[in-house]
Design an enzyme around this catalytic site. Structure first.
Site, PDB file in Angstrom:
ATOM      1  N   ARG A  43       0.830  -1.202   0.000  1.00  0.00           N
ATOM      2  CA  ARG A  43       0.000   0.000   0.000  1.00  0.00           C
ATOM      3  C   ARG A  43       0.860   1.246   0.000  1.00  0.00           C
ATOM      4  O   ARG A  43       1.828   1.345   0.745  1.00  0.00           O
ATOM      5  CB  ARG A  43      -0.918   0.046   1.231  1.00  0.00           C
ATOM      6  N   VAL A  44       0.508   2.175  -0.871  1.00  0.00           N
ATOM      7  CA  VAL A  44       1.063   3.527  -0.844  1.00  0.00           C
ATOM      8  C   VAL A  44      -0.118   4.479  -0.762  1.00  0.00           C
ATOM      9  O   VAL A  44      -1.238   4.126  -1.134  1.00  0.00           O
ATOM     10  CB  VAL A  44       1.950   3.839  -2.069  1.00  0.00           C
ATOM     11  N   SER A  45       0.131   5.689  -0.292  1.00  0.00           N
ATOM     12  CA  SER A  45      -0.972   6.626  -0.056  1.00  0.00           C
ATOM     13  C   SER A  45      -1.439   7.365  -1.297  1.00  0.00           C
ATOM     14  O   SER A  45      -2.594   7.760  -1.378  1.00  0.00           O
ATOM     15  CB  SER A  45      -0.566   7.641   1.016  1.00  0.00           C
ATOM     16  N   THR A  46      -0.547   7.588  -2.247  1.00  0.00           N
ATOM     17  CA  THR A  46      -0.937   8.372  -3.424  1.00  0.00           C
ATOM     18  C   THR A  46      -0.578   7.627  -4.698  1.00  0.00           C
ATOM     19  O   THR A  46       0.286   6.756  -4.714  1.00  0.00           O
ATOM     20  CB  THR A  46      -0.241   9.746  -3.440  1.00  0.00           C
ATOM     21  N   GLN A  92       3.209   7.577  -5.827  1.00  0.00           N
ATOM     22  CA  GLN A  92       4.245   6.953  -5.007  1.00  0.00           C
ATOM     23  C   GLN A  92       4.649   5.607  -5.594  1.00  0.00           C
ATOM     24  O   GLN A  92       3.847   4.906  -6.200  1.00  0.00           O
ATOM     25  CB  GLN A  92       3.762   6.771  -3.568  1.00  0.00           C
TER      26      GLN A  92
END
Length: 183
Positions: A9-12, A15
């Protein structure tokens, strides 16, 4: 036959996910590009439905799985009760359901730190927005509907049109239309 499943998982959207779980042999990988503030992530949901008894779920670090302590504990408990092993590579922790009290404490401490970080990010964001508003640099989000569109919607609804239909015609949700009509 047990499988090695990866969750990334990355936030944006911009990324890079490349550094997470690099070099680990995985049978299947689920990747979300979304905030960890909520468990409502499409690939996390798919991953939780996919893993089976005997599988190992590999996650780069605890904060990639959850940024909320309660969500983290619930996820770990749910997975280990289904005989899924959860391995966090950065922290070097493995949860099987037969975990030691010390390991459980580590999970809670690290999970609490992730939750604290999330709260601090939100607080700094609110402070930054307040300062920008004070300086006249922050105007807020652009309205989804123009005043003319809102007035036209009001006329249609007063004439008996259904809110859902008017919202569809305008390309907005019903809630957006309701909010616009209240202003």
């Amino acid at each position: 036959m047990s499988k090695n499943i990866g969750y990334i998982r990355v936030s944006t959207l911009d990324q890079n996910t490349g550094r997470q779980l690099d070099g680990i042999a995985l049978d299947k990988v689920f990747t979300d590009k979304a905030s960890g503030k909520s468990r409502q992530r499409p690939q996390l949901t798919a991953c939780l439905e996919y893993v089976r008894d005997g599988d190992t779920l590999h996650v780069h670090s605890i904060d990639r799985l959850a940024r909320n302590l309660q969500d983290l504990l619930t996820l770990i408990s749910d997975l280990t009760s289904r005989a899924v092993t959860v391995q966090f590579h950065k922290e070097g922790l493995i949860f099987t359901g037969e975990d030691s009290p010390f390991q459980r404490l580590q999970l809670q401490i690290i999970g609490s730190v992730a939750e604290f970080e999330r709260a601090m990010i939100r607080e700094r964001q609110r402070e930054g927005i307040a300062l920008a508003k004070k300086e006249g640099k922050y105007k807020g989000r652009k309205a989804a509907l123009s005043p003319a569109q809102v007035e036209e919607a009001r006329v249609q609804i007063n004439a008996g049109a259904k809110v859902a239909q008017v919202a569809r015609e305008l390309g907005v949700s019903r809630q957006t239309l309701y909010s616009s009509l209240e202003r």
